[in-house]
Design a protein around this motif. Structure first.
Motif, short mmCIF file in Angstrom:
data_model
loop_
_atom_site.label_atom_id
_atom_site.label_comp_id
_atom_site.label_asym_id
_atom_site.label_seq_id
_atom_site.Cartn_x
_atom_site.Cartn_y
_atom_site.Cartn_z
N SER A 112 0.84 -1.20 0.00
CA SER A 112 0.00 0.00 0.00
C SER A 112 0.87 1.25 0.00
O SER A 112 2.05 1.20 0.35
CB SER A 112 -0.93 0.00 1.21
N LYS A 113 0.27 2.36 -0.38
CA LYS A 113 0.95 3.65 -0.40
C LYS A 113 -0.09 4.76 -0.23
O LYS A 113 -1.28 4.56 -0.49
CB LYS A 113 1.73 3.86 -1.70
N TYR A 114 0.38 5.93 0.21
CA TYR A 114 -0.47 7.11 0.38
C TYR A 114 -1.68 6.83 1.26
O TYR A 114 -2.76 7.39 1.08
CB TYR A 114 -0.94 7.65 -0.98
N GLY A 115 -1.51 5.94 2.23
CA GLY A 115 -2.60 5.58 3.12
C GLY A 115 -2.58 6.40 4.39
O GLY A 115 -1.90 7.44 4.48
N PRO A 116 -3.30 5.96 5.41
CA PRO A 116 -3.31 6.67 6.69
C PRO A 116 -1.92 6.67 7.32
O PRO A 116 -1.14 5.73 7.15
CB PRO A 116 -4.31 5.87 7.53
N SER A 117 -1.62 7.72 8.06
CA SER A 117 -0.35 7.76 8.80
C SER A 117 -0.40 6.87 10.03
O SER A 117 0.65 6.52 10.58
CB SER A 117 -0.02 9.20 9.20
N ASP A 118 -1.59 6.47 10.45
CA ASP A 118 -1.75 5.57 11.59
C ASP A 118 -1.34 4.15 11.18
O ASP A 118 -1.96 3.53 10.32
CB ASP A 118 -3.21 5.58 12.05
N THR A 119 -0.28 3.65 11.80
CA THR A 119 0.23 2.33 11.47
C THR A 119 -0.84 1.25 11.68
O THR A 119 -0.84 0.22 10.98
CB THR A 119 1.46 2.01 12.33
N ASN A 120 -1.74 1.45 12.63
CA ASN A 120 -2.79 0.47 12.90
C ASN A 120 -3.64 0.20 11.66
O ASN A 120 -4.08 -0.93 11.42
CB ASN A 120 -3.68 0.93 14.04
N ALA A 121 -3.89 1.26 10.87
CA ALA A 121 -4.73 1.10 9.68
C ALA A 121 -4.02 0.23 8.64
O ALA A 121 -4.64 -0.63 8.01
CB ALA A 121 -5.07 2.47 9.09
N GLY A 122 -2.72 0.46 8.45
CA GLY A 122 -1.97 -0.38 7.52
C GLY A 122 -1.89 -1.82 7.98
O GLY A 122 -2.00 -2.75 7.18
N ALA A 123 -1.70 -2.02 9.30
CA ALA A 123 -1.65 -3.37 9.86
C ALA A 123 -2.98 -4.08 9.66
O ALA A 123 -3.03 -5.27 9.31
CB ALA A 123 -1.30 -3.30 11.34
N ALA A 124 -4.08 -3.35 9.88
CA ALA A 124 -5.41 -3.96 9.74
C ALA A 124 -5.67 -4.38 8.30
O ALA A 124 -6.25 -5.45 8.04
CB ALA A 124 -6.48 -2.98 10.21
N LEU A 125 -5.24 -3.57 7.34
CA LEU A 125 -5.44 -3.93 5.93
C LEU A 125 -4.70 -5.22 5.59
O LEU A 125 -5.26 -6.12 4.96
CB LEU A 125 -4.95 -2.79 5.03
N ILE A 126 -3.44 -5.31 6.00
CA ILE A 126 -2.67 -6.52 5.69
C ILE A 126 -3.29 -7.74 6.37
O ILE A 126 -3.39 -8.81 5.78
CB ILE A 126 -1.20 -6.32 6.12
N GLU A 127 -3.73 -7.58 7.60
CA GLU A 127 -4.37 -8.69 8.32
C GLU A 127 -5.64 -9.15 7.60
O GLU A 127 -5.86 -10.35 7.40
CB GLU A 127 -4.70 -8.28 9.75
#
Length: 520
Positions: free
Chosen positions: A469-484
């Motif tokens: 992903s790129k240009y997503g939320p700065s909150d790491t939790n959101a990126g982690a949730a997407l991958i999960e």
């Protein structure tokens, strides 16, 4: 080879179970170490300071004067041994002005960029062929700086950086290569008191002359299937529908590609979109090292010293050591793949023959759109074309080559799989798997960038997956949730109908990641 998961050593299995408290301890240790970094390492000149990493005043990488004939990624002259075409290695251009070159490189992709985003253009007084263009996209609170170089009658974007660490400006310099010292010294107004070079000249910006490139655009999140057998098609298409919804609901641009380990068929969403590679670029570096071992040019027990130019901030412990310490190839590999150590990575890249060699290895694995463009660091460029980059399909193909024992010798591929099983920092992909299933994986993250790739080996249902992903939320939790979520969706698509698709899931603290070490 995929059907028989390699045994995990007891000590490493225990270490995996303790990941969450390890990450917390790691975060505290890094914060404590960061507090003394400037006072100890910068003051003492460890890693050579500015001159040690970039050569004397006015010099760039390896002491080559800025504007010399040294060919860098993005230069017009083809690089010796480059594994990519010139058009793949550089952004659009050349342009008539520095601001036009920067705008053509950034505006077609970076959201929120318009002519009004450009806040200043500065011409180097040390080398008139270089200029920096400062811009702030709408919705952002930190500027990006694009460094451009004059080539003949036009200008070409070469490097870029998001400047967000005025207290640690030396971190940004790692990615800037042979940029004149004055353009680097004056990145942060807060640090002008420490500038050693003459001040660059500010130039008038002609925003009205910039081309109309329209808003940033990305490939549509359309599901892609390739060779999926009829018996699997309904299940895969249902999973793709869910994955598409998860990607569309994400506050950025995301994609993935999964490849079945037995049949070789694949599916995904945006599999060929170009993403920042972050630390998943360490996978082809690892393959390059093991190939050198297979060829007898390296051994796991061989030792060599770190050098000034290996330094980079981010994940890993070696950034706190002065240069000149020796470690074995085995130790460098372990630190690179389990702690995501950037210094170890740059040392190994140097040892195997440089970035061009790693790019050749990636191409040999079928990764046609992967490029190691600059030293690995914790800093992010404005757009992937000015940074290390790859695609979900490329990463899945490289992981599949390792899983099938074709990336190097079968013994080396087994070692690589086992090494990634020992990963101490990445478990977003694992969080989407049943409690008794683990991935042999590598992740990476930068500002608004979250990537993870893995080999999932469970009985008769092995597969590889790459999520980016790129240009997503700065909150790491959101990126982690997407991958999960995407990991779970792919897992369910890979299971036989009679199996329990919703087995007990791993818990996730959400913010446990390479972020504990400042990104990778």
């Amino acid at each position: 080879m995929l059907k028989t998961p390699p045994p995990r050593r007891l000590t490493f299995r225990a270490r995996r179970r303790r990941r969450h408290w390890f990450a917390a301890l790691l975060a505290l240790a890094v914060i404590a170490a960061g507090a003394v970094y400037l006072t100890v390492y910068v003051a003492s000149g460890a890693w050579g300071g500015e001159e040690g990493r970039s050569g004397p005043s006015g010099s760039g990488e390896e002491g080559v004067p800025a504007g010399s004939e040294k060919n860098e990624p993005g230069s017009t002259a083809p690089r010796q041994g480059s594994s990519g075409s010139e058009s793949e290695a550089r952004p659009a251009g050349p342009a008539e002005t520095p601001e036009e070159a920067a705008y053509l490189a950034v505006a077609p992709e970076l959201p929120g960029v318009s002519p009004e985003s450009i806040t200043g253009v500065f011409r180097s007084t040390m080398d008139e062929n270089w200029a920096s263009v400062h811009l702030v996209p709408s919705g952002e609170d930190k500027p990006y700086v694009v460094f451009t170089r004059r080539e003949g009658d036009g200008w070409q974007a070469q490097r870029s950086i998001r400047i967000d660490e005025p207290d640690y400006p030396q971190n940004d310099l790692v990615a800037l290569g042979a940029i004149p010292k004055d353009l680097k010294d004056y990145l942060y107004p807060e640090n002008l008191f420490a500038a050693e070079a003459p001040e660059p000249r500010e130039e008038e910006v002609d925003r009205g002359a910039l081309p109309d490139v329209g808003p940033a655009e990305f490939s549509a999140p359309e599901p892609v299937t390739e060779g999926v057998p009829a018996a699997e098609r309904e299940k895969v298409e249902a999973a793709l529908d869910r994955a598409r919804g998860e990607i569309e609901d994400y506050g950025g641009v995301a994609g993935f590609y999964a490849q079945d380990g037995q049949g070789g068929w694949g599916y995904g969403v945006r599999p060929d979109e170009t993403f920042f590679s972050a630390s998943v670029i360490k996978v082809p570096v690892m393959v390059a090292v093991y190939r050198k071992i297979d060829q007898g040019e390296l051994s796991l027990s061989a030792s060599f010293e770190t050098q000034d130019d290996d330094w980079a901030a981010g994940a890993g412990w070696l950034q706190w050591d002065p240069p000149g310490k020796s470690h074995t190839v085995e130790d460098y590999l372990y630190m690179m793949m389990t702690q995501s150590d950037n210094v170890a990575t740059n040392a190994l890249i140097r040892k195997v023959g440089g970035m061009d060699h790693v790019n050749e290895v990636a191409r040999s694995l079928g990764a046609k759109n992967t490029l190691l463009y600059q030293k690995v660091s914790s800093e992010r460029a404005a757009v992937p074309v000015l940074d290390n980059r790859t695609t979900p399909r490329d990463m899945a193909m490289m992981m599949a080559s390792i899983a099938s024992g074709q990336a190097a010798s079968q013994a080396s591929c087994k070692d690589m799989i086992d090494l990634m099983y020992q990963n101490e920092l990445d478990w977003w992909l694992d969080a989407g798997l049943p409690a008794d299933v683990w991935a042999s994986n590598k992740g990476g993250w930068l500002f608004k960038v979250y990537d993870e790739v893995g080999i999932v080996q469970d009985g008769d249902n092995p597969y590889v997956v790459a999520i980016m992903s790129k240009y997503g939320p700065s909150d790491t939790n959101a990126g982690a949730a997407l991958i999960e979520e995407l990991s779970r969706t792919v897992w369910e698509a890979q299971q036989d109908d009679e199996e329990d698709k919703n087995g007990s899931e791993k818990g996730s603290d959400g913010d446990d990641s390479e972020g504990a070490s400042g990104g990778s």
